[in-house]
Design a protein around this motif. Structure first.
Motif, mmCIF file in Angstrom:
data_model
loop_
_atom_site.group_PDB
_atom_site.id
_atom_site.type_symbol
_atom_site.label_atom_id
_atom_site.label_comp_id
_atom_site.label_asym_id
_atom_site.label_seq_id
_atom_site.Cartn_x
_atom_site.Cartn_y
_atom_site.Cartn_z
ATOM 1 N N UNK A 1 8.626 -1.455 -9.414
ATOM 2 C CA UNK A 1 7.692 -1.268 -10.316
ATOM 3 C C UNK A 1 6.471 -2.039 -11.004
ATOM 4 N N UNK A 2 5.615 -1.556 -11.741
ATOM 5 C CA UNK A 2 4.460 -2.223 -12.013
ATOM 6 C C UNK A 2 4.896 -3.079 -13.251
ATOM 7 N N UNK A 3 4.772 -4.523 -13.082
ATOM 8 C CA UNK A 3 5.231 -5.606 -14.192
ATOM 9 C C UNK A 3 4.256 -5.559 -15.348
ATOM 10 N N UNK B 1 -1.727 -0.672 -7.625
ATOM 11 C CA UNK B 1 -1.906 0.531 -6.475
ATOM 12 C C UNK B 1 -0.667 0.619 -5.903
ATOM 13 N N UNK B 2 0.021 -0.488 -5.330
ATOM 14 C CA UNK B 2 1.016 -0.416 -4.497
ATOM 15 C C UNK B 2 2.249 -0.018 -5.266
ATOM 16 N N UNK B 3 2.605 -0.210 -6.547
ATOM 17 C CA UNK B 3 3.750 0.418 -7.327
ATOM 18 C C UNK B 3 3.404 1.686 -7.570
ATOM 19 N N UNK B 4 2.091 2.352 -7.842
ATOM 20 C CA UNK B 4 1.964 3.894 -8.070
ATOM 21 C C UNK B 4 2.190 4.433 -6.921
ATOM 22 N N UNK B 5 1.940 4.007 -5.492
ATOM 23 C CA UNK B 5 1.871 4.698 -4.197
ATOM 24 C C UNK B 5 3.629 4.828 -4.053
#
Length: 544
Positions: free
Chosen positions: A354-356, A526-530
């Motif tokens: 998750x995006x923190x 970006x990595x979390x969204x992907x």
């Protein structure tokens, strides 16, 4: 260093074990069957447990139809060059031009002497090799008389010929200064092995070859760079060629694009490794290299997108200003969308990172609230172990990028606080996936920027088109991800420029910090969204 533009060659490096002679021939046949280009055999005539290399290469050539063969490399002190020239030309004619010549100056001198070979000093061995190359090439002429007054391999009126069917490349196994210089002056190619010349050593060795080539009036691009590689496929990346196939591909593509290497010969006798290397690594390396070469050749204008330069506003030059910026936390809802819950079915058994919500920079290069979401997956669908592995692969690659980003940040702070110990820093970096010869902050950050770009190129050129074809509902997501790749590319360029400035201005550390802060914000978001949007489709369609 740069890409020399050579076509890529892939092959195997096989052990000529006399205990199972049929097996090594079968491995060479497998090399051809899976689509690789080259089978190579080590040459140690004094090793009683080994078959004779030249005899074995002849049998392999007879039992294949298109596979190129080469010794890797010939033990010159036990194979007189005049006779070797005849053997190479003969096999090349018999195979229709499928022979190359890997050549070495000699090693294991006790074994050489035991078979009656002349024991040479390292300097003498290099001089003898230079003479041998002259003899071999002279005898490959279609006709004529050859006279060479050599100290080691003189030829007195020998008749030249036969000429090989094609221009046989002479590839030298070279590591030391004089051998590298000889490669630059006289050889068609360089053939080191990764256990003896790790990727961190290649830049310096390549530079020595190039300098010698230029001094001899040669174009360094005329010298092919091949690499005997050893590695291990693993679920997670832990070092050079130790990790998923995708990581292998990214690392080898980087060596081609930045170090000029263009031939990769996988060492070992495991048929499963040969199959996997051919099926999973080779196509991905070709795709990455072709895409980047096309991009460099075309140099298209940058598409209309958020500008890093226009939005660039470092958050203060002193520690107090930076700490205030970091303490702002996630920001407003307009800055970032609330995490979307339930986008990955519980039955998938994979948890995206998750995006923190932590943001270190005041700069915002995109509006996260406008990110599209893909189709809601079937909550009742079950997934096989293979499908789960396909989805997990993306997270594994991203975790490697996250871990190394932390290393970049730590190095920045060590340099800023004058706490960096060169020995300790170099030891830490050498243990990472993308080692570099220089321990400095700039070199490591440049390497990190390249691997992020390579990873995104692989996605843009290979993965994203497949997802678009597989599910039309994913097209908006994939398009947005591709747009974000372009933005991140600009951020990486900013990091690089800040590092260049740091060389001449010690106060430039604040620019570097600000650039790395922005890289952290954009890349981690970006990595979390992907992962949130793609791990389930990757498992469903098996496209990782």
């Amino acid at each position: 260093m740069a890409d020399y533009g050579h076509d890529l060659v892939f092959g195997t490096f096989l052990t000529p074990s006399a205990e199972a002679p049929d097996r090594v021939v079968e491995l060479a046949q497998l090399t051809e069957q899976v689509g690789l280009d080259l089978a190579s055999i080590q040459d140690h005539p004094y090793q009683a447990r080994f078959l004779d290399t030249w005899t074995l290469l002849s049998v392999i050539a007879a039992r294949t139809t298109r596979l190129r063969v080469t010794p890797n490399v010939v033990n010159l002190p036990l194979r007189p060059p005049a006779v070797l020239a005849k053997s190479v030309a003969s096999l090349d004619l018999l195979t229709g031009g499928r022979v190359e010549l890997g050549l070495g100056s000699g090693a294991f001198w006790d074994g050489i002497a035991a078979l009656g070979g002349r024991r040479l000093t390292p300097a003498q061995a290099v001089d003898a090799l230079a003479e041998a190359i002259g003899v071999i090439r002279a005898l490959w002429a279609p006709s004529g008389s050859v006279r060479i007054a050599g100290e080691y391999y003189g030829v007195q009126g020998a008749h030249a010929g036969p000429a090989p069917a094609h221009h046989v490349g002479i590839w030298l196994g070279a590591y030391k200064k004089r051998m590298l210089a000889l490669t630059g002056r006289l050889a068609d190619g360089w053939l080191p092995s990764s256990p003896y010349a790790g990727p961190d050593q290649l830049p310096g060795m390549n530079a020595a070859i190039d300098a010698a080539a230029e001094e001899a009036g040669r174009d360094p691009r005329d010298i092919r760079r091949l690499y005997n590689i050893g590695g291990r496929f693993a679920p997670r990346g832990t070092g050079f060629l130790t990790g998923p196939a995708g990581m292998w591909a990214e690392q080898l593509a980087e060596l081609t694009l930045d170090q000029g290497m263009s031939g990769y010969v996988v060492m070992g006798d495991d048929p499963d490794v040969v199959r996997r290397f051919a099926a999973e690594v080779v196509p991905a390396v070709n795709e990455l290299v072709d895409a980047e070469r096309a991009r460099r050749a075309a140099t298209p204008p940058q598409p209309d997108r958020p500008s890093v330069e226009a939005g660039w506003a470092p958050t203060g030059s002193d520690a107090a200003g930076r700490e205030a910026a970091r303490s702002q936390g996630p920001g407003s809802a307009a800055d970032r969308a609330a995490p979307r819950t339930g986008s990955v079915p519980a039955g998938l058994g994979i948890t995206p990172t998750p995006d923190d919500g932590v943001r270190r920079s005041d700069v915002r290069l995109w509006d996260e609230t406008t990110r599209p979401a893909g189709p809601v997956p079937d909550r009742n669908r079950t997934y096989t172990a293979s499908e789960r592995a396909s989805g997990q692969h993306l997270i594994d690659v991203h975790d490697q990028l996250r871990a190394e980003l932390e290393t970049v940040r730590d190095l920045v702070e060590q340099v800023a606080d004058s706490l960096t110990d060169p020995g300790a820093a170099r030891s830490a970096i050498n243990a990472m996936t993308l080692r570099q010869n220089n321990w400095t902050l700039g070199t490591y950050c440049e390497s990190y920027c390249r691997v992020v770009t390579t990873h995104h190129t692989l996605e843009d050129q290979a993965l994203f088109p497949r997802l678009r074809r597989a599910d039309a509902g994913l097209v908006p997501v994939v398009d947005r991800l591709a747009e974000e790749h372009l933005v991140i590319h600009d951020v990486l360029e900013r990091v690089d420029r800040a590092l260049v400035g740091l060389v001449t201005d010690e106060k430039g550390i604040d620019e570097v910090r600000a650039a790395v802060d922005l890289l952290s914000d954009t890349l981690l978001s970006h990595l979390s969204y992907e992962e949130r949007e793609l791990v389930e489709p990757l498992a469903r369609f098996g496209l990782a």
